[in-house]
Design a protein around this motif. Structure first.
Motif, short mmCIF file in Angstrom:
data_model
loop_
_atom_site.label_atom_id
_atom_site.label_comp_id
_atom_site.label_asym_id
_atom_site.label_seq_id
_atom_site.Cartn_x
_atom_site.Cartn_y
_atom_site.Cartn_z
N ILE A 124 -3.15 10.73 11.19
CA ILE A 124 -3.40 9.46 10.59
C ILE A 124 -4.64 9.38 10.07
O ILE A 124 -5.07 8.24 9.31
CB ILE A 124 -3.26 8.52 11.88
N ASP A 125 -5.72 9.96 10.35
CA ASP A 125 -7.21 9.86 9.73
C ASP A 125 -7.24 10.25 8.43
O ASP A 125 -8.27 9.88 7.49
CB ASP A 125 -8.15 10.70 10.72
N TYR B 27 0.85 -1.21 -0.08
CA TYR B 27 -0.05 -0.13 -0.13
C TYR B 27 0.91 1.17 0.03
O TYR B 27 1.78 1.43 0.66
CB TYR B 27 -0.79 -0.05 1.21
N THR B 28 0.60 1.98 -0.91
CA THR B 28 1.59 3.13 -1.06
C THR B 28 0.32 4.56 -0.84
O THR B 28 -0.60 4.56 -1.39
CB THR B 28 2.41 3.30 -2.35
N GLU B 29 1.06 5.73 -0.49
CA GLU B 29 0.54 7.02 -0.59
C GLU B 29 1.39 8.23 -0.20
O GLU B 29 2.34 8.07 0.15
CB GLU B 29 -0.78 6.86 0.44
N LYS B 30 0.97 9.14 -0.74
CA LYS B 30 1.57 10.49 -0.83
C LYS B 30 0.99 11.47 0.07
O LYS B 30 -0.01 12.28 -0.44
CB LYS B 30 1.95 10.91 -2.20
N GLU B 31 1.23 11.41 1.44
CA GLU B 31 0.15 12.17 2.37
C GLU B 31 1.25 12.56 3.50
O GLU B 31 1.79 11.79 4.03
CB GLU B 31 -1.10 11.30 2.87
N LYS C 275 -4.73 5.25 2.60
CA LYS C 275 -4.23 3.86 2.12
C LYS C 275 -3.73 3.12 3.62
O LYS C 275 -3.62 2.11 3.41
CB LYS C 275 -3.03 4.13 1.17
N LEU C 276 -3.29 4.09 4.40
CA LEU C 276 -3.08 3.22 5.73
C LEU C 276 -4.32 2.77 6.24
O LEU C 276 -4.07 1.73 6.84
CB LEU C 276 -2.80 4.35 6.72
#
Length: 197
Positions: free
Chosen positions: A41-42, A32-36, A46-47
């Motif tokens: 955390i909310d 799982y990947t994300e650019k955040e 993807k998390l």
């Protein structure tokens, strides 16, 4: 049992390739990947997806502990969710517990290692913030600090449309997707708008 990887960078301009390569080398079955930003955390879909996906005996794999968060409390929350699901956490930059068969012993050692490193991550975050504030203060004293230039004027049509969507009951994330304004930026502008109301 699945090895479930999670990779994160804070901004769109940063690259996930190094983290993904490490997770693949470890043998991650899913990544799982994300650019955040790691601040909230909310606000990391993807998390949340990854935490919903994991099952008993899965191993959650990350390259460094701060990919979960730089806040010790948030790291604790995420680790607690992973444990409640019956999964374990493997942080590739930390000493590995892979060869230990006894699950209780493995969890104990993991807990001790993680406690040390999550507070180190929090301390590093505080140092960065302090240096930032010192730099701003020094620039203000020299009269050269004007603050960050505002991205949107109050009468910007895109921003007004986003506010309209929020007022109609849409979430900031939904309004962000519809208008193309970064959700963290929109959250900040919306908070300022409420404070000035």
């Amino acid at each position: 049992m699945s090895k479930v990887g999670y990779a994160r960078v804070s901004s769109k301009s940063q690259n996930l390739a190094r983290q993904i390569e490490k997770l693949k080398d470890y043998g991650a079955d899913y990544i799982y990947t994300e650019k955040e930003s790691g601040a909230e955390i909310d606000n990391r879909p993807k998390l949340q997806e990854m935490l919903d996906f994991i099952r008993v005996d899965d191993v959650v794999v990350i390259s460094e502990l701060d990919r979960l968060s730089r806040k010790a409390d948030d790291i604790t929350k995420i680790i607690d969710i992973i444990r409640q699901k019956g999964a374990t956490l493997e942080v590739l930059s930390l000493p590995s517990t892979q060869g230990i068969e006894n699950k209780n012993l493995k969890n104990l050692i993991n807990s001790l290692i993680l406690e040390i490193f999550k507070y180190q991550a929090e301390a590093e975050r505080q140092v960065v913030k302090e240096r930032q504030m010192q730099g701003i203060k020094a620039a203000q004293e020299r009269g050269v600090y004007t603050g960050r230039k505002k991205m949107y004027r109050k009468d910007n049509p895109q921003l007004l449309h986003a506010f309209s969507l929020i007022d109609q009951g849409e979430s900031i994330r939904q309004a962000s997707k519809k208008t193309g304004i970064n959700h963290e930026t929109l959250r900040r502008y919306n908070k300022n708008r409420k404070n000035q109301a």
